[in-house]
Design a protein around this motif. Sequence first.
Motif, PDB file in Angstrom:
ATOM      1  N   GLY A 184       4.087  -4.498   2.772  1.00  0.00           N
ATOM      2  CA  GLY A 184       4.892  -3.594   1.954  1.00  0.00           C
ATOM      3  C   GLY A 184       4.288  -2.207   2.000  1.00  0.00           C
ATOM      4  N   LEU A 185       4.563  -1.493   3.054  1.00  0.00           N
ATOM      5  CA  LEU A 185       3.915  -0.200   3.293  1.00  0.00           C
ATOM      6  C   LEU A 185       4.740   0.960   2.747  1.00  0.00           C
ATOM      7  N   GLY A 186       4.052   2.054   2.453  1.00  0.00           N
ATOM      8  CA  GLY A 186       4.725   3.263   1.997  1.00  0.00           C
ATOM      9  C   GLY A 186       5.316   3.129   0.604  1.00  0.00           C
ATOM     10  N   THR A 187       4.682   2.296  -0.227  1.00  0.00           N
ATOM     11  CA  THR A 187       5.184   2.088  -1.586  1.00  0.00           C
ATOM     12  C   THR A 187       4.096   2.448  -2.582  1.00  0.00           C
ATOM     13  N   TRP A 188       4.314   3.491  -3.306  1.00  0.00           N
ATOM     14  CA  TRP A 188       3.335   3.965  -4.275  1.00  0.00           C
ATOM     15  C   TRP A 188       3.806   3.698  -5.692  1.00  0.00           C
ATOM     16  N   LYS A 189       4.994   4.190  -6.015  1.00  0.00           N
ATOM     17  CA  LYS A 189       5.506   4.053  -7.376  1.00  0.00           C
ATOM     18  C   LYS A 189       6.079   2.655  -7.600  1.00  0.00           C
ATOM     19  N   ALA A 201       0.839  -1.204   0.000  1.00  0.00           N
ATOM     20  CA  ALA A 201       0.000   0.000   0.000  1.00  0.00           C
ATOM     21  C   ALA A 201       0.869   1.247   0.000  1.00  0.00           C
ATOM     22  N   ALA A 202       0.315   2.310  -0.557  1.00  0.00           N
ATOM     23  CA  ALA A 202       1.016   3.590  -0.559  1.00  0.00           C
ATOM     24  C   ALA A 202       1.112   4.159   0.850  1.00  0.00           C
ATOM     25  N   ASP A 203       0.093   3.904   1.641  1.00  0.00           N
ATOM     26  CA  ASP A 203       0.067   4.389   3.022  1.00  0.00           C
ATOM     27  C   ASP A 203       1.115   3.631   3.843  1.00  0.00           C
ATOM     28  N   GLY A 204       1.709   4.307   4.782  1.00  0.00           N
ATOM     29  CA  GLY A 204       2.724   3.680   5.624  1.00  0.00           C
ATOM     30  C   GLY A 204       2.211   3.188   6.956  1.00  0.00           C
ATOM     31  N   ASN A 205       0.910   3.255   7.174  1.00  0.00           N
ATOM     32  CA  ASN A 205       0.319   2.884   8.456  1.00  0.00           C
ATOM     33  C   ASN A 205      -0.249   1.459   8.386  1.00  0.00           C
ATOM     34  N   LYS A 206       0.305   0.559   9.175  1.00  0.00           N
ATOM     35  CA  LYS A 206      -0.128  -0.833   9.190  1.00  0.00           C
ATOM     36  C   LYS A 206      -1.605  -0.973   9.581  1.00  0.00           C
ATOM     37  N   ASN A 207      -2.107  -0.073  10.410  1.00  0.00           N
ATOM     38  CA  ASN A 207      -3.517  -0.123  10.807  1.00  0.00           C
ATOM     39  C   ASN A 207      -4.462   0.058   9.625  1.00  0.00           C
ATOM     40  N   MET A 208      -3.977   0.686   8.563  1.00  0.00           N
ATOM     41  CA  MET A 208      -4.804   0.881   7.376  1.00  0.00           C
ATOM     42  C   MET A 208      -5.056  -0.438   6.642  1.00  0.00           C
ATOM     43  N   MET A 209      -4.355  -1.482   7.019  1.00  0.00           N
ATOM     44  CA  MET A 209      -4.484  -2.773   6.355  1.00  0.00           C
ATOM     45  C   MET A 209      -5.517  -3.681   7.024  1.00  0.00           C
ATOM     46  N   LYS A 210      -6.130  -3.217   8.101  1.00  0.00           N
ATOM     47  CA  LYS A 210      -7.075  -4.052   8.862  1.00  0.00           C
ATOM     48  C   LYS A 210      -8.203  -4.600   7.997  1.00  0.00           C
ATOM     49  N   ARG A 211      -8.804  -3.770   7.190  1.00  0.00           N
ATOM     50  CA  ARG A 211      -9.939  -4.216   6.373  1.00  0.00           C
ATOM     51  C   ARG A 211      -9.498  -5.246   5.337  1.00  0.00           C
TER      52      ARG A 211
END
Length: 179
Positions: free
Chosen positions: A154-159, A120-130
Motif C-alpha cells: 500500500g504505497l503512497g498513502t500517508w493520510k 507507507a507514505a513513500d511510493g517507491n517499492k524499493n523503500m520496503m526492502k528493509r
Amino acid sequence: MTKKILVISASPRRGGNSDTLCDLFIRGAMESGHQVEKIFIADKQIAYCRGCGKCNDGSGCVIKDDMEEILIKLVVADTIVMATPVYFYSMNAQLKTLIDRTVPSYEKISNKEFYFIITAADGNKNMMKRTLESLRGFTEDCLEGAKEKDIIYGLGTWKMGEIVSNPVAQEAYEMGKSL
C-alpha cells in the motif's frame, strides 16, 4: 478446504491504511468460506521481551499478558497475515514487540502460510526492502516450514483513509478471496 486465518493488524490507528487493507483481505477470505480472526494489536497488552532467556529452556515466557492468547492463535492458524505501516524503513514497534515475544512458540508456529501487508507514505517499492527483510527474517529463519504466499504494497498513502482510492484496496480484497 476451509482455512483458519489469523490477521494481525499492527496499525496504531483503527481504520488506518494498513488496518483497512486487513479488513478488505478479511472480507474476501470470509466470502470464500474461511474462518478469519483479526487481532488489532493496539487493543492488546503486550510487554516488551526482557531477554531473560527463560523461554529457551522450555518453561515459556515469564511475562503474563495478552501474548499468551495470541501465541495459541498463531499455533492453530493455517494462514497468518501480518500487516504494518512502515516507520523509518521498518515494521512498526507494535509488530516488532509481538514478534519478539513469539520465541516460546517457534517450534509450534510451523508450516504456516504467510501474507504481508505493508503500507507507507513513500511510493517507491524499493523503500520496503528493509521491512521485508525483517519480516522474512522472522518467518524464514525462525519458523520451520513457513511459506511466504504474497505481499500487498500500500504505497503512497500517508493520510488515514487514502488507501480506499488506491488500486491496492481491490487487490487486498481479491487476495483474501483467492485463498
